[in-house]
Design an enzyme around this catalytic site. Structure first.
Site, PDB file in Angstrom:
ATOM      1  N   GLU A  92      32.313  38.975 -38.228  1.00 11.92           N
ATOM      2  CA  GLU A  92      33.490  37.740 -38.005  1.00 11.92           C
ATOM      3  C   GLU A  92      32.629  36.835 -37.660  1.00 11.92           C
ATOM      4  O   GLU A  92      33.431  35.662 -38.948  1.00 11.92           O
ATOM      5  CB  GLU A  92      33.748  38.311 -36.913  1.00 11.92           C
ATOM      6  CG  GLU A  92      34.974  39.883 -37.387  1.00 11.92           C
ATOM      7  CD  GLU A  92      35.155  40.458 -36.079  1.00 11.92           C
ATOM      8  OE1 GLU A  92      36.562  41.192 -35.431  1.00 11.92           O
ATOM      9  OE2 GLU A  92      34.807  39.826 -34.903  1.00 11.92           O
ATOM     10  N   ASP A 115      38.020  36.389 -35.736  1.00 10.44           N
ATOM     11  CA  ASP A 115      38.257  37.692 -35.849  1.00 10.44           C
ATOM     12  C   ASP A 115      40.110  36.526 -36.431  1.00 10.44           C
ATOM     13  O   ASP A 115      40.293  37.435 -36.879  1.00 10.44           O
ATOM     14  CB  ASP A 115      38.196  37.683 -34.516  1.00 10.44           C
ATOM     15  CG  ASP A 115      39.005  38.345 -34.056  1.00 10.44           C
ATOM     16  OD1 ASP A 115      39.234  40.257 -34.348  1.00 10.44           O
ATOM     17  OD2 ASP A 115      40.378  38.550 -33.038  1.00 10.44           O
TER      18      ASP A 115
END
Length: 228
Positions: A121, A49
């Protein structure tokens, strides 16, 4: 550790040749199947992320050197949000190689937006740890390229725009009413109607209430702007 043929094909779609294949396997392992000897992808998701965010922040600054922070923030949010990560995951068929426990497989986990977004992610983090920042940056820019170019349209928050439209005309904020829900429990479809107290309304259907509300707001805005 060697990758299976299916995993090698996925790495090819991803565009990265892993020197440490175990990282890719970890990135694709959901917590529903983890065990003392098998680590899930939650820690990699946390890192990925942040890597995605840095790549996107740099890309947006390079794409528009004159944009103010107030313009960049909604573009950034549109590019890194979970729905976008899941859409990219679907484009490279990440769901086909996602390692899930039996309960998640039976409930349609390979198609779930949250699982796909999280795994995307984690895969970015795996590329980063395997090949460094430049390798991760290259993968992200290739997979997100078209979205970066068209982000201005994607960044438009239809619900906010509709609320601003209503307030400017002295109307109360729009209401969003669920008018229908269909499909199986693991892949529901929500139909939401956006309503203004002046009588205008529009309806949309999507796989989550949030998406359906945004789509309904966008449909109502389009109707208001064209007068149809």
């Amino acid at each position: 550790m060697k990758l299976s043929g299916e995993m090698r094909a996925f790495a090819g779609r991803l565009g990265h040749d892993f020197a440490r294949p175990a990282l890719l396997i970890e990135a694709l392992t959901h917590s529903s199947i983890s065990s003392p000897g098998r680590t899930d992808n939650q820690r990699l998701e946390f890192l990925g992320d942040r890597v995605l965010g840095l790549v996107m922040a740099e890309a947006l600054l390079e794409a528009d050197s004159a944009a103010a922070e107030g313009q960049l923030a909604p573009r950034f949010n549109a590019l890194v949000r979970k729905e976008t990560c899941a859409a990219v995951a679907r484009e490279i068929d990440l769901g086909a190689v996602l390692k899930l426990g039996r309960s998640e497989m039976l409930s349609g986990g390979r198609r779930k937006e949250a699982l796909l977004g999280d795994a995307m992610e984690a895969v970015i983090a795996a590329v980063y740890l395997d090949g460094g920042y430049e390798a991760a940056r290259a993968v992200v820019l290739r997979l997100w390229g078209a979205r970066i170019a068209s982000v201005e349209a994607d960044a438009r928050d239809a619900k906010t725009s509709l609320q601003e439209w209503a307030q400017a005309r002295g109307l109360t904020p729009p209401a969003y009413v669920e008018t229908d829900r269909s499909g199986p429990d693991h892949a529901p479809q929500f139909t939401i109607e956006a309503r203004l107290d002046s009588g205008e309304r529009a309806e949309a259907t999507a796989g989550s209430k949030r998406q359906a509300e945004q789509a309904a707001a966008g449909a109502l805005l389009a109707r208001l702007e064209t007068g149809t």
